[in-house]
Write a protein that holds these residues in place. Structure first.
Motif, PDB file in Angstrom:
ATOM      1  N   MET A 134      48.151  74.697  -6.573  1.00  0.00           N
ATOM      2  CA  MET A 134      47.344  73.639  -6.025  1.00  0.00           C
ATOM      3  C   MET A 134      46.389  73.139  -7.087  1.00  0.00           C
ATOM      4  N   SER A 135      46.284  71.843  -7.116  1.00  0.00           N
ATOM      5  CA  SER A 135      45.363  71.277  -8.099  1.00  0.00           C
ATOM      6  C   SER A 135      44.012  71.059  -7.454  1.00  0.00           C
ATOM      7  N   THR A 136      43.015  71.108  -8.261  1.00  0.00           N
ATOM      8  CA  THR A 136      41.655  70.879  -7.789  1.00  0.00           C
ATOM      9  C   THR A 136      41.137  69.613  -8.431  1.00  0.00           C
ATOM     10  N   PRO A 137      40.144  68.984  -7.809  1.00  0.00           N
ATOM     11  CA  PRO A 137      39.629  67.756  -8.406  1.00  0.00           C
ATOM     12  C   PRO A 137      39.017  68.025  -9.766  1.00  0.00           C
ATOM     13  N   GLN A 138      39.332  67.163 -10.695  1.00  0.00           N
ATOM     14  CA  GLN A 138      38.764  67.297 -12.016  1.00  0.00           C
ATOM     15  C   GLN A 138      37.672  66.259 -12.173  1.00  0.00           C
ATOM     16  N   SER A 139      37.034  66.272 -13.302  1.00  0.00           N
ATOM     17  CA  SER A 139      35.900  65.378 -13.485  1.00  0.00           C
ATOM     18  C   SER A 139      36.380  63.932 -13.475  1.00  0.00           C
ATOM     19  N   GLY A 140      35.737  63.084 -12.653  1.00  0.00           N
ATOM     20  CA  GLY A 140      36.035  61.671 -12.587  1.00  0.00           C
ATOM     21  C   GLY A 140      37.156  61.320 -11.623  1.00  0.00           C
ATOM     22  N   GLU A 141      37.731  62.300 -10.892  1.00  0.00           N
ATOM     23  CA  GLU A 141      38.838  62.018  -9.997  1.00  0.00           C
ATOM     24  C   GLU A 141      38.397  61.722  -8.581  1.00  0.00           C
ATOM     25  N   GLY A 142      37.282  62.116  -8.142  1.00  0.00           N
ATOM     26  CA  GLY A 142      36.888  61.906  -6.758  1.00  0.00           C
ATOM     27  C   GLY A 142      37.247  63.114  -5.927  1.00  0.00           C
ATOM     28  N   GLU A 143      37.599  62.897  -4.676  1.00  0.00           N
ATOM     29  CA  GLU A 143      37.889  64.015  -3.786  1.00  0.00           C
ATOM     30  C   GLU A 143      39.314  64.510  -3.948  1.00  0.00           C
ATOM     31  N   TYR A 144      39.549  65.700  -3.429  1.00  0.00           N
ATOM     32  CA  TYR A 144      40.853  66.340  -3.541  1.00  0.00           C
ATOM     33  C   TYR A 144      41.868  65.627  -2.652  1.00  0.00           C
ATOM     34  N   ARG A 145      43.093  65.393  -3.183  1.00  0.00           N
ATOM     35  CA  ARG A 145      44.179  64.782  -2.432  1.00  0.00           C
ATOM     36  C   ARG A 145      45.466  65.456  -2.865  1.00  0.00           C
ATOM     37  N   PRO A 146      46.275  65.960  -1.928  1.00  0.00           N
ATOM     38  CA  PRO A 146      47.525  66.598  -2.317  1.00  0.00           C
ATOM     39  C   PRO A 146      48.475  65.586  -2.967  1.00  0.00           C
ATOM     40  N   ARG A 147      49.432  66.095  -3.731  1.00  0.00           N
ATOM     41  CA  ARG A 147      50.346  65.212  -4.463  1.00  0.00           C
ATOM     42  C   ARG A 147      51.247  64.403  -3.542  1.00  0.00           C
ATOM     43  N   HIS A 148      51.601  64.913  -2.390  1.00  0.00           N
ATOM     44  CA  HIS A 148      52.505  64.213  -1.500  1.00  0.00           C
ATOM     45  C   HIS A 148      51.798  63.158  -0.639  1.00  0.00           C
ATOM     46  N   ALA A 149      50.496  63.102  -0.669  1.00  0.00           N
ATOM     47  CA  ALA A 149      49.767  62.130   0.144  1.00  0.00           C
ATOM     48  C   ALA A 149      49.906  60.737  -0.448  1.00  0.00           C
ATOM     49  N   LYS A 150      49.918  59.742   0.428  1.00  0.00           N
ATOM     50  CA  LYS A 150      50.038  58.352  -0.015  1.00  0.00           C
ATOM     51  C   LYS A 150      48.709  57.897  -0.596  1.00  0.00           C
ATOM     52  N   PRO A 151      48.767  56.996  -1.565  1.00  0.00           N
ATOM     53  CA  PRO A 151      47.508  56.495  -2.122  1.00  0.00           C
ATOM     54  C   PRO A 151      46.760  55.649  -1.098  1.00  0.00           C
ATOM     55  N   GLU A 152      45.480  55.536  -1.304  1.00  0.00           N
ATOM     56  CA  GLU A 152      44.653  54.756  -0.393  1.00  0.00           C
ATOM     57  C   GLU A 152      45.032  53.281  -0.463  1.00  0.00           C
ATOM     58  N   ARG A 153      45.029  52.631   0.674  1.00  0.00           N
ATOM     59  CA  ARG A 153      45.349  51.203   0.759  1.00  0.00           C
ATOM     60  C   ARG A 153      44.054  50.406   0.796  1.00  0.00           C
ATOM     61  N   PRO A 154      44.044  49.229   0.205  1.00  0.00           N
ATOM     62  CA  PRO A 154      42.825  48.409   0.291  1.00  0.00           C
ATOM     63  C   PRO A 154      42.636  47.896   1.713  1.00  0.00           C
ATOM     64  N   GLU A 155      41.423  47.570   2.053  1.00  0.00           N
ATOM     65  CA  GLU A 155      41.097  47.074   3.384  1.00  0.00           C
ATOM     66  C   GLU A 155      41.456  45.601   3.550  1.00  0.00           C
ATOM     67  N   VAL A 156      41.798  44.910   2.475  1.00  0.00           N
ATOM     68  CA  VAL A 156      42.095  43.485   2.541  1.00  0.00           C
ATOM     69  C   VAL A 156      43.580  43.296   2.249  1.00  0.00           C
ATOM     70  N   SER A 157      44.252  42.501   3.087  1.00  0.00           N
ATOM     71  CA  SER A 157      45.646  42.163   2.807  1.00  0.00           C
ATOM     72  C   SER A 157      45.697  40.725   2.318  1.00  0.00           C
ATOM     73  N   TYR A 158      46.813  40.347   1.748  1.00  0.00           N
ATOM     74  CA  TYR A 158      46.934  39.017   1.158  1.00  0.00           C
ATOM     75  C   TYR A 158      48.058  38.259   1.818  1.00  0.00           C
ATOM     76  N   SER A 159      47.841  36.959   2.016  1.00  0.00           N
ATOM     77  CA  SER A 159      48.878  36.107   2.581  1.00  0.00           C
ATOM     78  C   SER A 159      49.581  35.379   1.453  1.00  0.00           C
ATOM     79  N   LEU A 160      50.452  34.463   1.785  1.00  0.00           N
ATOM     80  CA  LEU A 160      51.183  33.710   0.778  1.00  0.00           C
ATOM     81  C   LEU A 160      50.301  32.698   0.058  1.00  0.00           C
ATOM     82  N   SER A 161      49.126  32.427   0.567  1.00  0.00           N
ATOM     83  CA  SER A 161      48.264  31.420  -0.052  1.00  0.00           C
ATOM     84  C   SER A 161      47.280  32.021  -1.052  1.00  0.00           C
TER      85      SER A 161
END
Length: 140
Positions: free
Chosen positions: A1-28
């Motif tokens: 298991m990996s632990t958070p290193q300096s500058g990484e933020g909080e712990y997240r397992p390798r199989h977890a999906k990356p965080e999605r932004p709160e804003v989505s984009y349309s075709l415009s």
């Protein structure tokens, strides 16, 4: 298991999906704020995308130009068939299709009706003069 290193933020397992932004984009290319409705409850963790579609082109492009010649094209085809094979049947059908296309606003409707009329007459003339056929067969 990996632990958070300096500058990484909080712990997240390798199989977890990356965080999605709160804003989505349309075709415009303008950000669209996500709506917190049925979509968010149905698919948590996925951003909502607004598919507004492409703008409608009302300039009369190729699709409208080809779609506006349907009956005229049918009448020209009937005229060719009337000239070669069955002049009475396909000549009348070509005239009818050309006049119907003219009624619908097709620019070549009248011309295709005239072409079908000439094909009818030429087809009859070819049969009578070159093939020595009777227009109305005699009853023996």
């Amino acid at each position: 298991m990996s632990t958070p290193q300096s500058g990484e933020g909080e712990y997240r397992p390798r199989h977890a999906k990356p965080e999605r932004p709160e804003v989505s984009y349309s075709l415009s290319d303008e950000p669209v704020e996500p709506s917190h409705g049925a979509h968010e409850a149905k698919y948590p963790g996925r951003p909502e995308v607004s598919y507004g579609g492409l703008p409608v082109d009302d300039s009369g492009g190729d699709a409208e130009a080809s779609a506006g010649k349907t009956w005229s094209t049918v009448a020209f085809v009937f005229a060719v068939i009337a000239l070669l094979f069955f002049p009475i049947i396909f000549g009348v059908l070509g005239i009818a299709a050309g006049l119907y296309g003219s009624k619908k606003g097709e620019p070549l409707g009248n011309w295709s009706a005239v072409a079908a009329l000439f094909a009818l007459l030429a087809g009859l003339a070819i049969r009578v003069f070159f093939f020595d056929a009777d227009i109305i067969p005699s009853q023996n």
